[in-house]
Design an enzyme around this catalytic site. Structure first.
Site, PDB file in Angstrom:
ATOM      1  N   LYS A  14       0.926  -1.656  -2.347  1.00 63.72           N
ATOM      2  CA  LYS A  14       2.328  -2.006  -2.635  1.00 63.72           C
ATOM      3  C   LYS A  14       2.446  -2.790  -3.943  1.00 63.72           C
ATOM      4  CE  LYS A  14       2.918  -4.476   1.154  1.00 63.72           C
ATOM      5  NZ  LYS A  14       1.731  -4.369   2.021  1.00 63.72           N
ATOM      6  N   ARG A  90       8.824  -7.954   7.074  1.00 71.57           N
ATOM      7  CA  ARG A  90       7.544  -7.646   7.702  1.00 71.57           C
ATOM      8  C   ARG A  90       7.627  -7.755   9.217  1.00 71.57           C
ATOM      9  NH1 ARG A  90       3.294  -8.941   3.621  1.00 71.57           N
ATOM     10  NH2 ARG A  90       1.278  -8.959   4.608  1.00 71.57           N
ATOM     11  N   ARG A 129     -11.125  -6.055  -3.676  1.00 76.61           N
ATOM     12  CA  ARG A 129      -9.958  -6.599  -4.397  1.00 76.61           C
ATOM     13  C   ARG A 129     -10.311  -7.900  -5.104  1.00 76.61           C
ATOM     14  NH1 ARG A 129      -4.194  -6.562  -1.615  1.00 76.61           N
ATOM     15  NH2 ARG A 129      -5.056  -7.893   0.012  1.00 76.61           N
ATOM     16  N   ARG A 162      -9.228 -13.387  -2.855  1.00 77.79           N
ATOM     17  CA  ARG A 162      -8.243 -14.157  -2.077  1.00 77.79           C
ATOM     18  C   ARG A 162      -8.875 -14.727  -0.809  1.00 77.79           C
ATOM     19  NH1 ARG A 162      -3.096 -10.387  -1.356  1.00 77.79           N
ATOM     20  NH2 ARG A 162      -3.442 -11.096   0.772  1.00 77.79           N
ATOM     21  N   ARG A 173      -5.447  -9.078  10.092  1.00 82.06           N
ATOM     22  CA  ARG A 173      -4.200  -8.749   9.386  1.00 82.06           C
ATOM     23  C   ARG A 173      -3.764  -7.318   9.661  1.00 82.06           C
ATOM     24  NH1 ARG A 173      -6.332 -10.215   3.934  1.00 82.06           N
ATOM     25  NH2 ARG A 173      -4.585  -9.093   3.040  1.00 82.06           N
TER      26      ARG A 173
HETATM   27  P1  ADP Z   1      -1.336  -8.271   2.281  1.00 83.60           P
HETATM   28  O1  ADP Z   1      -0.199  -7.290   2.178  1.00 83.60           O
HETATM   29  O2  ADP Z   1      -2.577  -7.783   1.611  1.00 83.60           O
HETATM   30  O3  ADP Z   1      -1.561  -8.783   3.677  1.00 83.60           O
HETATM   31  P2  ADP Z   1       0.310 -10.314   1.048  1.00 83.60           P
HETATM   32  O4  ADP Z   1      -0.039 -10.943  -0.246  1.00 83.60           O
HETATM   33  O5  ADP Z   1       1.511  -9.459   1.118  1.00 83.60           O
HETATM   34  O6  ADP Z   1      -0.991  -9.543   1.453  1.00 83.60           O
HETATM   35  O7  ADP Z   1       0.471 -11.444   2.171  1.00 83.60           O
HETATM   36  C1  ADP Z   1      -0.496 -12.434   2.372  1.00 83.60           C
HETATM   37  C2  ADP Z   1      -0.097 -13.352   3.525  1.00 83.60           C
HETATM   38  O8  ADP Z   1       1.182 -13.984   3.222  1.00 83.60           O
HETATM   39  C3  ADP Z   1       0.151 -12.686   4.875  1.00 83.60           C
HETATM   40  O9  ADP Z   1      -1.045 -12.500   5.604  1.00 83.60           O
HETATM   41  C4  ADP Z   1       1.097 -13.690   5.540  1.00 83.60           C
HETATM   42  O10 ADP Z   1       0.414 -14.838   5.992  1.00 83.60           O
HETATM   43  C5  ADP Z   1       1.975 -14.131   4.400  1.00 83.60           C
HETATM   44  N1  ADP Z   1       3.190 -13.300   4.263  1.00 83.60           N
HETATM   45  C6  ADP Z   1       3.490 -12.481   3.213  1.00 83.60           C
HETATM   46  N2  ADP Z   1       4.692 -11.890   3.419  1.00 83.60           N
HETATM   47  C7  ADP Z   1       5.156 -12.318   4.618  1.00 83.60           C
HETATM   48  C8  ADP Z   1       6.331 -12.073   5.394  1.00 83.60           C
HETATM   49  N3  ADP Z   1       7.303 -11.233   4.980  1.00 83.60           N
HETATM   50  N4  ADP Z   1       6.455 -12.692   6.592  1.00 83.60           N
HETATM   51  C9  ADP Z   1       5.525 -13.532   7.026  1.00 83.60           C
HETATM   52  N5  ADP Z   1       4.382 -13.816   6.361  1.00 83.60           N
HETATM   53  C10 ADP Z   1       4.191 -13.226   5.163  1.00 83.60           C
END
Ligand code: ADP
Ligand code: ZN
Length: 216
Positions: A14, A90, A129, A162, A173
């Site tokens: 994404k 999400r 990554r 990360r 996750r």
């Molecule tokens: P990925 O898509 O690889 O899991 P992101 O960078 O999108 O990584 O998200 C990393 C972390 O940030 C998630 O595991 C969560 O803890 C938090 N996070 C991101 N977006 C949301 C969201 N919309 N709602 C709740 N937590 C979120």
């Protein structure tokens, strides 16, 4: 404002796709919920202090917290743009919060795009990554290497893994994605907004162009 939601599991690309689209066209604005949160954690803002523990464990942060951060970001954008929402919503509750916010605004949700990638490929992508802690640029040691190993092409900063990209947290996750985020696929499909894109086995640029075609 037009809004495009990018849906897909961790590692589906994404951020990479949205980053390339917004770099090629100034009317596209990319916001990554994960990047907003990581910046908040780094600067130890009140939002960041609240989010830190959830993120380290690979759990979602509270719906109201991230919804508020996205809303605060959206008011800074010009009206004539296409917002690429990466990582938000999400959960179904977040999707409903977004619907409510949009109902009273000039913004319209025009597309929801699901980037489809099988689990083994997601796991491999996350293992390789690397990210720039300064500017947020993303790399992969094999498929998107930086020009100089270990250094960001954009700003020269040393790349990092990360904190939540370790194998144990990744597995968790993916489970969180299946339980909490996958229901959004049916939610938006029922409203005729959803398009699926096969986001592996093709060069990244082809996938970017497919996405551009779908949303334009
Ligand atoms: P990925 O898509 O690889 O899991 P992101 O960078 O999108 O990584 O998200 C990393 C972390 O940030 C998630 O595991 C969560 O803890 C938090 N996070 C991101 N977006 C949301 C969201 N919309 N709602 C709740 N937590 C979120
Ligand atoms: Zn950088």
């Amino acid at each position: 404002m037009k809004i495009v939601i990018l849906l897909g599991a961790p590692g589906c690309g994404k951020g990479t796709m949205a980053g390339r689209l917004s770099a090629s066209n100034p009317t596209f604005h990319h916001v990554s919920s994960g990047d907003l949160l990581r910046t908040a954690v780094k600067t130890q803002s009140p939002h960041g202090l609240e989010a830190d523990g959830f993120m380290k464990r690979g759990e979602l942060v509270p719906d109201s917290l991230i919804a508020q951060m996205i809303a605060e970001y959206m008011v800074t954008l010009p009206n004539e743009c296409t917002l690429l929402l990466d990582g938000f919503p999400r959960t179904l509750i977040q999707a409903e919060m977004l619907d409510k916010a949009l109902a009273g605004s000039r913004a319209t949700l025009t597309h929801v795009v699901l980037l489809d990638v099988p689990d083994p490929i997601l796991i491999d992508r996350i293992a390789g990554r690397r990210v720039c802690p300064a500017c947020g640029a993303g790399y992969h040691v094999v498929s998107i290497p930086s020009k100089v190993a270990g250094l960001c092409d954009v700003c020269g900063t040393t790349l990092v893994v990360r904190k939540d990209d370790n194998p144990k947290t990744v597995q968790y996750r993916l489970e969180v994605y299946k339980a909490q985020t996958m229901p959004l696929v049916a939610y938006y499909d029922a409203r005729g907004l959803l398009t699926r894109i096969t986001a592996y086995d093709f060069p990244i640029n082809d996938i970017v162009e497919k996405l551009r075609h779908v949303i334009s």
